[in-house]
Design a protein around this motif. Structure first.
Motif, PDB file in Angstrom:
ATOM      1  N   TRP A 192       0.872  -1.177   0.000  1.00  0.00           N
ATOM      2  CA  TRP A 192       0.000   0.000   0.000  1.00  0.00           C
ATOM      3  C   TRP A 192       0.907   1.225   0.000  1.00  0.00           C
ATOM      4  N   TRP A 207      -5.750   4.306  -1.751  1.00  0.00           N
ATOM      5  CA  TRP A 207      -5.882   2.961  -2.319  1.00  0.00           C
ATOM      6  C   TRP A 207      -4.792   2.662  -3.349  1.00  0.00           C
ATOM      7  N   ASP A 208      -3.823   3.556  -3.517  1.00  0.00           N
ATOM      8  CA  ASP A 208      -2.705   3.295  -4.435  1.00  0.00           C
ATOM      9  C   ASP A 208      -1.896   2.100  -3.938  1.00  0.00           C
ATOM     10  N   ARG A 209      -1.472   1.261  -4.864  1.00  0.00           N
ATOM     11  CA  ARG A 209      -0.612   0.133  -4.491  1.00  0.00           C
ATOM     12  C   ARG A 209       0.595   0.088  -5.410  1.00  0.00           C
ATOM     13  N   CYS A 241      -8.389  -5.319  -5.569  1.00  0.00           N
ATOM     14  CA  CYS A 241      -9.099  -4.247  -4.876  1.00  0.00           C
ATOM     15  C   CYS A 241      -9.727  -3.296  -5.892  1.00  0.00           C
ATOM     16  N   THR A 244      -8.613   0.436  -6.069  1.00  0.00           N
ATOM     17  CA  THR A 244      -7.274   0.813  -6.531  1.00  0.00           C
ATOM     18  C   THR A 244      -7.345   1.277  -7.976  1.00  0.00           C
TER      19      THR A 244
END
Length: 296
Positions: A192, A207-209, A241, A244
């Motif tokens: 994350w 929500w960036d991965r 997700c 994302t």
């Protein structure tokens, strides 16, 4: 461009209400025509009527039932091996740095993703790391000078056990083993971004991965195979997700072999910056761009 349904044999038609075979049939159709943006289902498949339980990616709003490539590739079938609904009740909580962070379930276990890549001729899968099962292989990979140059983790078996255990206990990280046709070939960390060291270097969304990766087996290298695992890992992250919308990375700026895949796989170089231990390139891959132009 549409797929020519006239070339489909009646014997190969699964029922639209049989989710797994139907999804694999759709995948095969798109694989045979890499430029097709959608498929109109042949009348032989829908003559008995459209069941309301059709997969959500089938568009029945007007004309013949249609499947759009981008929508299909963002559906969990048949690649995601755990429920996408695990994020159903996920929300945001205040983080220690004053920014919201995702409240999310525990990492899944076992095989989490599997897909055959026609252009590379391999089945790519990811499974959660099992320290006892994977330590010897991980130790061999990290002590390969080719890998150690970028990872700088050429340590003893005991030290690398601690490394893996730290990663597995870190709630912002999910470590997986990548396999080609069931054979382990690489190690990957999905994180994350806002909770990672990278989060301080750009305006990270909650929500960036991002990911780190290594291919440990020389036999698993090569342009087609490298493209396949990058596509597979990015695909899995977006499927895992639904919230994302951005996948990020921070490879070393001198990792030319990896960076040359960026544009074709919808990764854009945003800037160069300095970590304490390396100069990196900040890479962004947006969901819409990935599913809009990357052939899977």
């Amino acid at each position: 461009m549409t797929f020519d349904a006239a070339t489909i044999t009646k014997a190969a038609l699964p029922s639209p209400n049989d989710p797994q075979p139907f999804a694999r049939w759709v995948e095969d159709r798109f694989a045979k025509d890499g430029k097709a943006t959608h498929i109109d289902l042949p009348s032989e498949m829908t003559r008995a009527g459209i069941d309301p339980r059709l997969p959500g990616y089938v568009d029945t709003r007007a004309g013949p039932p249609r499947i759009h490539r981008s929508g299909f590739l963002q559906s969990p079938e048949p690649w995601l091996k755990h429920p996408q609904t695990r994020f159903q009740s996920a929300g945001l909580i205040a983080g220690p740095d004053g920014r919201d962070h995702p409240l999310r379930p525990a990492n899944p276990q076992g095989v989490v993703y599997e897909k055959f890549f026609v252009d590379a001729g391999i089945n790519v899968s990811f499974r959660s790391v099992d320290t006892e099962r994977d330590l010897d292989t991980f130790h061999r990979w990290q002590n390969d000078p080719r890998v150690a140059y970028f990872w700088e983790e050429d340590r003893s078996r005991g030290e690398l056990r601690g490394f893996l255990e730290d990663r597995l206990s870190d709630p912002h990280n999910f470590s997986v083993i990548g396999e080609y046709d069931g054979v382990p070939v690489g190690y990957f960390e999905i994180y994350w971004a806002r909770e990672d060291r990278l989060g301080a270097y750009y305006e990270a969304g909650p929500w960036d991965r991002g990911w780190h990766g290594l291919i440990g087996e020389v036999s698993a290298l090569g342009r087609a195979k490298t493209s396949a695992w990058i596509r597979a890992l990015t695909h899995y992250i977006f499927l895992d997700c639904p919230m994302t919308d951005l996948v990020v990375g921070e490879p070393r700026v001198d990792n030319a072999k990896l960076l040359r895949y960026a544009d074709a796989l919808a990764y854009r170089k945003i800037k160069e910056f300095d970590f304490p231990h390396k100069r990196s390139a900040l890479m962004h891959c947006a969901r819409d761009e990935f599913f809009g132009r990357v052939a899977l």
